[in-house]
Design a protein around this motif. Sequence first.
Motif, PDB file in Angstrom:
ATOM      1  N   ILE B 163       0.924  -1.394  -0.122  1.00 10.99           N
ATOM      2  CA  ILE B 163      -0.078  -0.014   0.109  1.00 10.99           C
ATOM      3  C   ILE B 163       1.015   1.400  -0.050  1.00 10.99           C
ATOM      4  N   ARG B 164       0.776   1.988  -1.101  1.00 12.33           N
ATOM      5  CA  ARG B 164       1.524   3.230  -1.144  1.00 12.33           C
ATOM      6  C   ARG B 164       2.941   3.281  -0.818  1.00 12.33           C
ATOM      7  N   GLY B 165       3.752   2.040  -1.621  1.00 14.76           N
ATOM      8  CA  GLY B 165       5.000   1.993  -1.962  1.00 14.76           C
ATOM      9  C   GLY B 165       5.637   0.940  -0.784  1.00 14.76           C
ATOM     10  N   ILE B 166       6.949   1.147  -0.772  1.00 13.09           N
ATOM     11  CA  ILE B 166       7.635   0.272   0.055  1.00 13.09           C
ATOM     12  C   ILE B 166       8.305   1.164   1.253  1.00 13.09           C
ATOM     13  N   SER B 167       8.021   0.988   2.298  1.00 16.22           N
ATOM     14  CA  SER B 167       8.519   2.119   3.319  1.00 16.22           C
ATOM     15  C   SER B 167       9.479   1.427   4.359  1.00 16.22           C
ATOM     16  N   THR B 168      10.138   0.124   4.163  1.00 15.21           N
ATOM     17  CA  THR B 168      11.118  -0.558   5.005  1.00 15.21           C
ATOM     18  C   THR B 168      11.651  -1.550   3.889  1.00 15.21           C
ATOM     19  N   ASN B 169      12.925  -1.828   4.318  1.00 15.55           N
ATOM     20  CA  ASN B 169      13.506  -2.998   3.746  1.00 15.55           C
ATOM     21  C   ASN B 169      13.021  -4.369   4.535  1.00 15.55           C
ATOM     22  N   GLY B 170      12.425  -4.152   5.661  1.00 17.31           N
ATOM     23  CA  GLY B 170      11.982  -5.536   6.238  1.00 17.31           C
ATOM     24  C   GLY B 170      10.349  -5.667   5.696  1.00 17.31           C
ATOM     25  N   ASP B 171       9.419  -5.923   6.846  1.00 10.73           N
ATOM     26  CA  ASP B 171       8.245  -6.374   6.638  1.00 10.73           C
ATOM     27  C   ASP B 171       7.268  -5.176   5.922  1.00 10.73           C
ATOM     28  N   ASN B 172       6.782  -5.335   4.790  1.00  9.49           N
ATOM     29  CA  ASN B 172       6.061  -4.392   4.323  1.00  9.49           C
ATOM     30  C   ASN B 172       4.639  -4.665   4.194  1.00  9.49           C
ATOM     31  N   ARG B 173       4.338  -5.749   4.765  1.00 11.89           N
ATOM     32  CA  ARG B 173       2.850  -6.331   4.666  1.00 11.89           C
ATOM     33  C   ARG B 173       1.882  -5.278   5.338  1.00 11.89           C
ATOM     34  N   PRO B 799      15.838   4.936  -5.550  1.00  9.21           N
ATOM     35  CA  PRO B 799      14.478   3.885  -4.834  1.00  9.21           C
ATOM     36  C   PRO B 799      15.077   2.795  -4.283  1.00  9.21           C
ATOM     37  N   ILE B 800      14.596   2.523  -3.077  1.00 17.60           N
ATOM     38  CA  ILE B 800      14.809   1.001  -2.329  1.00 17.60           C
ATOM     39  C   ILE B 800      15.063  -0.038  -3.578  1.00 17.60           C
ATOM     40  N   GLY B 801      16.180  -0.837  -3.282  1.00 14.52           N
ATOM     41  CA  GLY B 801      16.307  -1.944  -4.082  1.00 14.52           C
ATOM     42  C   GLY B 801      16.867  -1.623  -5.529  1.00 14.52           C
ATOM     43  N   TYR B 802      17.408  -0.466  -5.848  1.00 16.38           N
ATOM     44  CA  TYR B 802      17.849  -0.229  -7.030  1.00 16.38           C
ATOM     45  C   TYR B 802      18.733  -1.259  -7.582  1.00 16.38           C
ATOM     46  N   TYR B 803      18.925  -1.310  -8.976  1.00 12.13           N
ATOM     47  CA  TYR B 803      19.762  -2.269  -9.614  1.00 12.13           C
ATOM     48  C   TYR B 803      21.060  -1.607  -9.667  1.00 12.13           C
ATOM     49  N   TYR B 804      22.125  -2.073  -9.241  1.00  9.00           N
ATOM     50  CA  TYR B 804      23.533  -1.636  -9.107  1.00  9.00           C
ATOM     51  C   TYR B 804      24.444  -2.350 -10.039  1.00  9.00           C
ATOM     52  N   GLY B 805      24.852  -2.057 -11.161  1.00 10.08           N
ATOM     53  CA  GLY B 805      25.843  -2.685 -12.146  1.00 10.08           C
ATOM     54  C   GLY B 805      26.405  -1.869 -13.138  1.00 10.08           C
ATOM     55  N   GLY B 989       9.126 -10.148  -4.217  1.00  9.46           N
ATOM     56  CA  GLY B 989       8.389  -9.491  -3.038  1.00  9.46           C
ATOM     57  C   GLY B 989       9.568  -8.947  -1.897  1.00  9.46           C
ATOM     58  N   ALA B 990      10.918  -9.105  -2.271  1.00 12.85           N
ATOM     59  CA  ALA B 990      11.955  -8.768  -1.318  1.00 12.85           C
ATOM     60  C   ALA B 990      12.302  -7.180  -1.985  1.00 12.85           C
ATOM     61  N   PRO B 991      12.053  -6.368  -0.886  1.00 16.75           N
ATOM     62  CA  PRO B 991      12.195  -4.871  -1.239  1.00 16.75           C
ATOM     63  C   PRO B 991      13.760  -4.658  -1.959  1.00 16.75           C
ATOM     64  N   ILE B 992      14.744  -5.587  -1.670  1.00 11.98           N
ATOM     65  CA  ILE B 992      15.858  -5.494  -2.090  1.00 11.98           C
ATOM     66  C   ILE B 992      16.110  -6.810  -2.945  1.00 11.98           C
ATOM     67  N   GLY B 993      16.291  -6.667  -4.215  1.00  9.39           N
ATOM     68  CA  GLY B 993      16.561  -7.823  -4.934  1.00  9.39           C
ATOM     69  C   GLY B 993      15.144  -8.759  -5.299  1.00  9.39           C
TER      70      GLY B 993
END
Lengths: 588, 1015
Positions: B163-173, B799-805, B989-993
């Motif tokens: 709901i309205r984005g990802i606010s943590t790299n933990g539990d976003n449920r 943004p959280i979990g952006y791709y780095y390469g 579903g992982a905020p990062i990756g």
Amino acid sequence: MKNLKNITIVIFTSFFSIISCNDDFVYVESNDVNSEAYFNSEEEYFNALVGAYDLLGMTYQSSILGEIASDNTLCGGESATDVPGYQQIDDMIHTANNIQLRDIFKWMYAGLNRANFILEFQDRTDFEGREIMIAEAHFLRAYYYFELVKWFGPVPLVVDKRIQYGDQFSLPRTPVSEIYTQLEKDLIYAAGILPEVQTLVGRATKGAALALLGKIYLYQNKYDEASEALDDVIMSNNYSLVENFADLFENDTTFEFENPSHVDFDTDTIEIEDHILLNGKPVLYESVAPLDGLTSGTIYYAIVVDYSHIKLAATKQDVIDNRPIDLTSGVASVHTLFAQYENSQESVFEVQYSDMEGGGFGCFACVEGNIAVGFSGIRKYVGSPFGPRFESGYSFNVPTQESYDSYNDLDTRRDASILDIEKWVADWGTLGITISYGQGYEHTGFFNRKYLPRKRDANIPDPNLTNPNNYRSIRYADVLLMAAEAHNKKSSPNPALARDYLNQVRERAFGNSDFNITSLSGDALNQTIFNERRLELMGEGHRFFDLVRTGQAKNFIAGFQEGKHELFPIPVVEIELTGNNWEQNPGY
Amino acid sequence: MRIILLLLTFSLVSVVYGQQTINGKVFDAETNSPIPGATVIVKDRKIATNTDFDGLFSLNGVLPQDILIISSIGFKTIEKKVGNNFDFKILLQEEISALDEVVVIGYGVQSKKEVTGAVSVINSETIENIKPTRVEQALQGQVAGVNITSQSGAPGAGLDIRIRGISTNGDNRPLILVDGNVIEELSVINPSDIASISVLKDASAGIYGTRAANGVILITTKTGRLETPLKFSYNAYTGLQETTRKLPLLNATEFVLIANEAHAAGGEDLPFNYLGDIGQGTNWQDELFQLANISSQDINIRGGGKKSTYSSSFSSFSQDGIVGGIKSNFQRYTGKANYSVNPIQGLDLNASLLYSNTYRRTLPENSIGSLLYNAISMPSNLPVYDENGDFTRAVDQPIEVVNPLKQKFLAINRTQADRYSAVFGLKYSVLPQLSVKANYQGNYTEVRGRYYGPISDYGVEGVFSDKVFDAQTAGYNEPLDIYRDYTLDLLVNYEGTFNEKHNVKVTLGNSIFRTYQDGYGSIGLNMPVISDIKDANLADAQSIQPIFINRSNRLSDSRLLSYFARLRYDYEGKYLLTAVLRRDGSSNFGPGNKFGYFPSASAGWVVSEESFLENSSVIDFLKLRGSFGILGNDRIGSFRFVSLMNGEGVYTFGGNQLVFGTATGALSNPNIQWEEQESFNVGLDLRLFNNKVNMTFEYYKRTTQNLLLVVESSSLLGTAAPGSGNPFANAGTIENKGFEFEFGYQDTFFNSLDFGLNYNFSTLENNVLVVDNQIGYVLGGGFGIGNFEGPSRMEAGFPIGYYYGLKTNGIFQTLEEVDAHASQRALGAEAVPGDFRYVDQDNNGIIDENDRTYIGDAIPDITMGLNLSLDYKQLDFKAYAFASLGSDIVRNYERYGKLTNRPSYILDRWHGPGTSNTTPRVTTAANPNTRFSDFYVEDGSFVRVQNIQIGYTLANEFLDIESFRLYMSVNNAFTFTKYKGFDPTTSSGAPIGGGFDQGFYPNPRTFSLGVNIKF
């Protein structure tokens, strides 16, 4: 109706009184023991000690990288981008971003923290045998720190307490000399307490502590002290060289057969494996339980026919004559025959591995097998009808032609240390057994035979990560060679004793005294001992550090820059995570 | 369709002419009770009557072609053709003006008109239309600001609600409550039991204080109503599923050519010499994908007497997988019963019980070496079976590449979950204005896994170490997890009106919540050979070892203690104000940090009530509203503030036996405290043109501070030990902001064509503001094999979990170009023409890991949903679509082995100067082209037509039932996307990756035929 109303009010009141609990509700204790409240019994000390031993398994990274970094082997693998961290170290173009170097840093600190945890609480509970466990914790801490110093030089030294969150920002890198002083203290203490023989195989002994102490003296060029510590190991008479070098690196083998009548005594099938597998040498086995119809406690001799068939004989001569025991009276029962190559009489300290638990790439630290072994395995090794002796692996850590050629043709260590895959395939081909294998990156035709995956039973996924081959960390032969070096380099050199130690190793290697060194001394003897170390310890992870400590690395390792590559870079992430207070090793 | 035509014909031929007298009875469709005083008029003729006390009426002189108009206050007026009927049973639907609709909010209900927060509602009708297999699907594309991704298209797989984005790299449920009961696993709910879903998106969720930071979803289920006779409803559908996509891969002829070219370029012997008619070879995807069944049935009984109501429902659902069929089957059985009674004036008691039982079988998916990964990697020149009829062995393939059909064959597992939920409630009205309420909700769940690991010989026959999955002995793992939780709520409600203008509602409450998990189970070694998981018996194992040794079976224990107060005030329904204060205590934090205060407030101004708009002919309703609040989050697992002996310490002391010791677990941090989110929202609700058009605009900004992050910490702390891990710390700030727009249009044309359209649009901007862990980033994800560490990152400014390469800049065409560029040797090999030219970000003349940079992110910028409905007499048509724009997905399902198959884009490879500037050469030699770069990052934007449905409701004149509807529907009908992989809607579903596609199991397309019966 009114009654009912009263009842509901009662219910409500009681509800409220139940629920309106106070803040204590959110003060909960875990059922797991708080680590500050641990160490209340012998069992708890022992369990923590097992935890401290656990990380020894992760020293596999040092042993495989110690070879790859040296001139003994090339990196290999599937392709040039297979484990880039290994490839870069092989080419001496590694940077401070190397994942595998960071693994060494991570795992060794994990191990020494667990040892320090025990030492932090060493006095909480007393019981018989506590001092031995404390001494083991000292030994383990020294073992882990020594790895760190070898790879990274100065690293933060913390003793007798865990490094807790927050501490990391104020810990400077401790000078190497200061760390070594601590390790000497730890090992002298441990050697004074540890028994010569431990209750469980694999636990540190007095000999292990002295040998490691001697090695650490040697790394500091303290030859007088080194010779004394190593002599203590030699004089203890607890160790001796295994007669046949080729046996040294085999896995322990347990043969089980339920009904002796199932043992295949068909003499026609004997010829193939016994002589080649065991180098024509009958191997002594002891029967754990007496065979029915035979006298209890008798020592039997056996020949391995193949991995599910054994032949028993009553005397050595029977074996040679291929005369098996008559087992016609055999009743169904289980007999276990156990060949001991691991933790042998030559083993001073050995890292124990097991294949009783599966493993995966997700958590190497959770793996109980020797990961270096699967990585060093022959790529796509396949035999038909069964692949003799070995199993396949990832073809890393491949010895060079120069390594192979450094041996005398008559040196039994060459073929026991380096597998010439083409010759192996050809030899088996003449016996009608087809072997195929794949070629990986930088294929040289050679493999690190000491630590190849052996054929075994418990192949559970991932079989390449769970090989049970123990790492022979300190062998008696190593002790002899270190002692030889120390005696020849000490303030009043004793070349005769040095040659004697050296020759013990060479006689075993050649099976006779024809190749003994009889007259050398001084630098010439130093160099001979040094060369002998390479030949004896090929594939065991010591070469790079021997080259560095003797200042010869630049002469042997392509791309080695003096003043830089003696040490590996501290992982840049670790510098950042401790607040950017550390200076990087020179050149990185 | 044929049935419907037949029925249509039937109804048409039955028109008969002649004047007549007709009788009838008018009922309330919902309660089935008669409606007295209803007006019955014959259209365009001056004949009319009213129903009597029993709802009966009678009319004379009516012609078959006449049309009756039946109306009553509070009910929707309907028209009915007389036809040859004499006896009418007429059901009137209650007319609820959209503004009087009741919305479920935290601990109570509120009319839509009074709502001051950002709340979206989905009613049962929408859910019935969508036919979701899981509740989450009912939210997909329906509500602005809610994004649903599926972890997999496999039956029973979970979906992630954001709901309205990802606010943590933990539990976003989000917090999900079903009838007030916390339910974290939505697979246990049968979607057709649901009456409505409210989504609380802003600080109005603050009444739930903690746990509300990711939004709150309130689900209410269908219950009975007072004084209604027994009503049944029965729904069933059956369908077939198929894959929506198969990837274009090289066929055998193309594969052989490419493999030979690669070997030649690598200076190796050609693997294939015969280049005759090789043909198409095997299409492994055709072999693996199949048509799969899906079926669902449920029955619902509802009713009520004078003082009590009841409802009960049962359902069964079964779905096979489009990969694996029965091997990835999911089954669900649910049973539910509600009963409520008011034995004396002012006292209400209610109880409900819910039982569900699910079975799930799974196959390896979305990982290196999973079935679909292998269907892509297996070369097309190999047959499925060898000459002996055995599965072909992937002998020359990398260690993870095996025959996927053999993998399917060897998959023997099942997870069974049994869940029991009970709710008991008491409400007592002490005075008409004052009531007290107590509720108890408890859940007990047993999850029993049965995972058999068979003897697996995938590579060369008899060689058990050729492949990573090989195993010479069979193992068995039987974990048993027991989850228990309970909630006790006590509420005091007061409602009062002063001076007829000031309306005040006060709620005081106390809530306690506890959830704890116990883990048991054993691992068996050396099991006998079985082929069905039913035959797995732990006792048959040669040795058995418990899963948890030297640590407690109590794996977690988290508790919350909360006190809260809410004040709602309005002045003449014009000026609205809500204020909430909540004090929460959480057992997840250490002494001194356990308690937090979370205030929130919202206000609204119903502009349309003002005199200047009162008589507007255009604007029916206009409300401005705003909210602000601070919400807390404690969802990090229990006891992370204290160091515990729950790590792993295993060693072996000689022989081959493991010795289990003990060690410290994950690193603790005694200072962790509440994560706090500042949530700001302004909104506008507008209804126009006689309520035909309604619109909602929202702007929000959520700033989450003191983020509870697992922070990478110095290895000096021993974090790399087995069973250990990095500690949690309050170490970051994330901002999510966006704009939302919802538009609805409803009208009736030509008297009988009802048209409805709903559209929603949301933007999302996610930005990490602070990562305070020395290194300034958090790592995640994994790309390929042996690649860079942490290809996905959480870092300030991105943004959280952006791709780095690495960034590519075309392909080297000539050696001169190579020589003119920075050295790429550190990537594995010096470049040659045909290799990527990577951008030297740090301009140091060396391309290495330090040249990595932002190359995309998984968060969509814009999401949209569109619902369309057309009802014409008895026919109904529904369609809905949703879209997501601006997300990126990493294509990570190619193995790049010497002899693995490749997607057919490789045919456009570079093979000489000027041939390609996008796709590199093929070669078996060392090359730097497989390092993680923007070449592997693709635009994941898509538009999906999720559901198309046509239904026909039989006229009730012919059947003595309330309604009988038949329908056909297609789910997941079309997807428009440029993404090359299977399904752009899946994510781990992982905020990062989360956006790394290793062969996501695509969501199936489902064709189904169903029936809804009410009587």
